[in-house]
Design an enzyme around this catalytic site. Structure first.
Site, short mmCIF file in Angstrom:
data_model
loop_
_atom_site.label_atom_id
_atom_site.label_comp_id
_atom_site.label_asym_id
_atom_site.label_seq_id
_atom_site.Cartn_x
_atom_site.Cartn_y
_atom_site.Cartn_z
N ASP A 129 0.84 -1.20 0.00
CA ASP A 129 0.00 0.00 0.00
C ASP A 129 0.88 1.25 0.00
O ASP A 129 1.67 1.47 0.92
CB ASP A 129 -0.90 0.00 1.23
CG ASP A 129 -2.09 0.94 1.08
OD1 ASP A 129 -1.89 2.09 0.63
OD2 ASP A 129 -3.22 0.54 1.41
N SER A 179 -7.04 4.39 -1.59
CA SER A 179 -6.80 2.95 -1.50
C SER A 179 -8.06 2.11 -1.66
O SER A 179 -7.97 0.90 -1.91
CB SER A 179 -6.14 2.61 -0.15
OG SER A 179 -4.87 3.18 -0.05
N HIS A 240 -9.87 -2.76 6.76
CA HIS A 240 -9.36 -1.55 6.13
C HIS A 240 -9.63 -1.61 4.63
O HIS A 240 -10.15 -2.59 4.11
CB HIS A 240 -7.86 -1.40 6.42
CG HIS A 240 -7.38 0.01 6.43
ND1 HIS A 240 -6.60 0.54 5.41
CD2 HIS A 240 -7.58 1.02 7.31
CE1 HIS A 240 -6.32 1.81 5.69
NE2 HIS A 240 -6.91 2.13 6.83
N THR A 242 -7.95 -1.93 1.70
CA THR A 242 -7.46 -2.98 0.80
C THR A 242 -8.14 -4.32 1.04
O THR A 242 -8.74 -4.88 0.11
CB THR A 242 -5.93 -3.12 0.92
OG1 THR A 242 -5.32 -1.92 0.44
CG2 THR A 242 -5.42 -4.31 0.13
N GLU A 400 -1.21 -7.90 2.24
CA GLU A 400 -1.02 -6.45 2.17
C GLU A 400 0.04 -5.97 3.16
O GLU A 400 -0.05 -6.22 4.36
CB GLU A 400 -2.32 -5.70 2.47
CG GLU A 400 -2.15 -4.19 2.36
CD GLU A 400 -3.26 -3.38 2.99
OE1 GLU A 400 -3.40 -2.19 2.62
OE2 GLU A 400 -3.98 -3.91 3.86
N ASP A 405 2.07 2.68 3.57
CA ASP A 405 1.23 3.85 3.31
C ASP A 405 1.14 4.75 4.54
O ASP A 405 1.27 5.97 4.44
CB ASP A 405 -0.16 3.37 2.90
CG ASP A 405 -1.14 4.50 2.68
OD1 ASP A 405 -1.01 5.22 1.67
OD2 ASP A 405 -2.06 4.66 3.52
N HIS A 409 2.24 8.69 4.98
CA HIS A 409 1.25 9.72 5.36
C HIS A 409 1.75 10.54 6.56
O HIS A 409 1.48 11.75 6.64
CB HIS A 409 -0.09 9.08 5.71
CG HIS A 409 -0.95 8.78 4.53
ND1 HIS A 409 -1.27 9.71 3.57
CD2 HIS A 409 -1.60 7.64 4.15
CE1 HIS A 409 -2.05 9.18 2.66
NE2 HIS A 409 -2.26 7.92 2.99
N ASP A 446 -1.13 -0.03 -4.80
CA ASP A 446 -2.40 0.60 -5.16
C ASP A 446 -2.17 2.02 -5.70
O ASP A 446 -2.87 2.48 -6.58
CB ASP A 446 -3.36 0.63 -3.98
CG ASP A 446 -2.71 1.08 -2.68
OD1 ASP A 446 -1.48 1.36 -2.65
OD2 ASP A 446 -3.42 1.14 -1.65
N HIS A 522 -1.22 11.02 -1.29
CA HIS A 522 -0.82 10.04 -2.31
C HIS A 522 -0.23 10.75 -3.52
O HIS A 522 -0.41 11.95 -3.71
CB HIS A 522 -2.04 9.23 -2.77
CG HIS A 522 -2.64 8.38 -1.70
ND1 HIS A 522 -3.86 7.75 -1.82
CD2 HIS A 522 -2.17 8.04 -0.46
CE1 HIS A 522 -4.12 7.07 -0.72
NE2 HIS A 522 -3.11 7.24 0.13
#
Length: 592
Positions: A129, A179, A240, A242, A400, A405, A409, A446, A522
């Site tokens: 991710d 995502s 979540h 994904t 995953e 990710d 972030h 993703d 992203h």
């Protein structure tokens, strides 16, 4: 103000041939004006150095008429790094080294002309991710540096995959995706709107009444319907974005439990994602990740953190989804675990169903993981495959690396990259447990992030270190890793923070960003698709993201593409090859 300015020093001209030195200059400057340089004593004085450390002092007078503050001490250290240790391997100076390497790669490429058109008994999707191409490159360097190498020449496990493509990640309503919409694409085979999972673009985010009639099913369900075992392993919560697209149909990715849903949505009959995990496809064989609190009634204390109310249950309907699952599988060799000890004590040969929820929400970052209490992604993947592969019809597994990710972030590149390295280790383990001849393995992302690294860093520079220069605008150093936006934007006394005053290699250091945001965003560029195994060559060129599950389904003869299976099953399937031969072929491929 303190500035740490790293540089390299070649002493061969001073009679020190065969020795390698690293110079780190520390500027302690009380005058806010910049220090453009200093006068260093004649290095020839130190030709006969044999100690491991030497202090070198030089002085430079700085004058400020208004403040009448002058000059400063510049402290430098020369650290001996050993004998005959060049900045890069000696063999790389020889053109024949590079020619030989290229010829070897060419020979390997020529072997790929005979395509693997076998039927994929097993299918594994590794989803990093937020693992954009810059993240892959930086993770490669980090993995090498963790092994004591310079890093750039290192190969990730995914680098070894013979087929690579690019994936266009946009959502139907977003140039830069999220995502949820992307998960719907690479799992369900259709592009979708941001924030929605398992529904087509006709569904509108947060509007419950647009759900019915717009549901789309995933490759996980196609595999289950074909008689395969199926599993989900993630480092995030299991509900979540994904993982949820594999089983849920929800117009809002944030509806983790009914406790996060608006009353009107509940009244209109929409279901929360945690509930759908157990109801939509009730016989998922393996589910591992976080998200315990969404499975229990509101205010139920967590089994691991009973005194921390933020981890209490969130469900308003009073249901204990874990308890219901346990009751359903108790006579089907089903087990629920919530810690590493219980997970690793299981004998996979005696397990057909496994639910492992190891944290109330997301799992801890790999760098912060309690190795005694929480399993790593690699450990979870190993257990999952050993359970799933017992099915003679094969399996589908979604894995995953979800916290790559999260690290980005938060602007915490070190956390993100270590998550990526851990996922690559899990890919290695999966390869050892399966055969390239009957298992299609795909690794992709993703979406990307606005993460970059640059600054003309020298070979072997710490991936988290400084660039070998100062800014020619504000006369301050900067780290190689930077973000386009995010929480790392910091002004101190009206100017950019001097990174040398902080520990920029700390696990939770937030790399500087160009635009201040509480959370970094992203990126919108294409991401890579790495593939190996049956029909992997179909993942080539530049493709729309939703193309991925169609290839995987085609390879496994599930879903809508089955006509080719009738004509090739007799000759392409490796069911007639002995397990010993399959293992030898797989090991040979791995070593090469």
């Amino acid at each position: 103000m303190t500035l740490f300015i790293p540089a390299s020093c070649d002493w061969s001209s001073n009679g020190n041939a065969g020795k390698s030195w690293r110079v780190v200059l520390v500027f302690i400057q009380y005058n806010p004006t910049s220090c453009s340089g200093c006068v260093v004593n004649d290095l020839s004085l130190y030709n006969d150095l044999s100690s491991l450390e030497l202090e070198l002092f030089c002085k430079r007078q700085l004058t400020d008429n208004k403040m009448k503050v002058a000059a400063l001490l510049i402290l430098g250290c020369l650290v001996w790094e050993g004998l005959a240790k060049p900045k890069f391997p000696e063999q790389e100076k020889d053109p024949n080294f590079w020619k030989g390497l290229a010829q070897s790669s060419l020979k390997n490429a020529l072997t790929l002309q005979e395509l693997n058109k076998n039927i994929a008994k097993n299918v594994i999707l590794f989803l990093g991710d937020g693992m954009g191409i810059s993240t892959v490159t930086a993770a490669r360097i980090l993995k090498g540096q963790m092994s004591g190498k310079s890093g750039e020449e290192t190969q990730l496990e995914m680098d070894k995959f013979p087929h690579v493509a690019l994936s266009k990640t946009y959502n139907t309503n977003a140039q830069v995706p999220d995502s949820a919409g992307t998960a719907t694409a690479y799992l369900c085979g259709v592009k979708a709107n941001e924030g929605t999972v398992g529904v087509s673009a006709a569904a509108v985010r947060s509007q419950c009444n647009t759900t019915q009639g717009n549901e789309v099913t995933s490759i996980l369900k196609w595999a289950k319907d074909a008689g395969k075992s199926v599993g989900i392993v993630t480092t995030t919560r299991v509900n979540h974005a994904t993982p949820s697209a594999a089983y849920a149909h929800c117009v809002d990715r944030d509806w983790y439990s009914d406790g996060e849903m608006p009353p009107e949505a509940l009244q209109s009959g929409c279901k929360d994602i945690a509930r759908q995990l157990f109801e939509n496809i009730p016989d998922i064989n393996v589910i591992m990740g976080g998200g315990r609190k969404y499975m229990y009634p509101k205010n139920t204390p967590d089994v691991e953190y009973p005194g921390d109310k933020k981890h209490n249950g969130t469900r308003k309907d009073g249901r204990n989804l874990v308890g219901e699952w346990i009751d359903r599988v108790k006579d089907k060799r089903g087990y629920y675990v919530w810690n590493k000890r219980d997970l690793l004590s299981l004998n996979p040969n005696n397990v057909d169903y496994l639910l492992g929820l190891f944290e109330p929400a997301d799992l801890a970052y790999e760098l912060e993981r309690n190795e005694d209490a929480d399993p790593s992604l690699t450990e979870m993947v190993e257990v999952a495959i050993k359970i799933l592969r017992k099915n003679e019809r094969g399996f589908y597994l979604l894995v995953e690396g979800g916290r790559i990710d999260h690290g980005h972030h938060e602007g915490k590149a070190k956390q993100a990259l270590h998550e990526a390295v851990e996922m690559d280790l899990a890919i290695t383990r999966a390869g050892l447990l399966t055969s390239v001849h009957d298992t299609l393995t795909v690794v992709t992302a993703d979406h990307s992030h606005v993460f970059s690294f640059g600054g003309y860093t020298p070979r072997g520079n710490s991936i988290f270190g400084l660039a070998p220069m100062m800014s020619d605008i504000d006369q301050k150093p900067f780290t190689s890793i930077l973000y386009g936006n995010g929480p790392g934007f910091k002004f101190v006394n009206g100017s950019r923070e001097n990174v040398s005053t902080v520990d920029y290699e700390h696990n939770n250091y937030q790399a500087q960003s160009a635009v201040p945001l509480s959370m970094e965003t992203h990126g919108g560029e294409d991401v890579a698709i790495f593939s190996k195994g049956p029909m992997a060559h179909l993942l080539h060129g530049v493709q729309e993201q939703h193309y991925i599950p169609h290839v995987m389904a085609y390879a496994a003869c599930i879903g809508q593409n089955k006509d080719h299976c009738r004509t090739t099953s007799g000759s392409s399937s490796l069911s007639h090859i002995s397990p010993t031969l399959a293992i030898l072929l797989s090991v040979t491929w791995f070593l090469c």
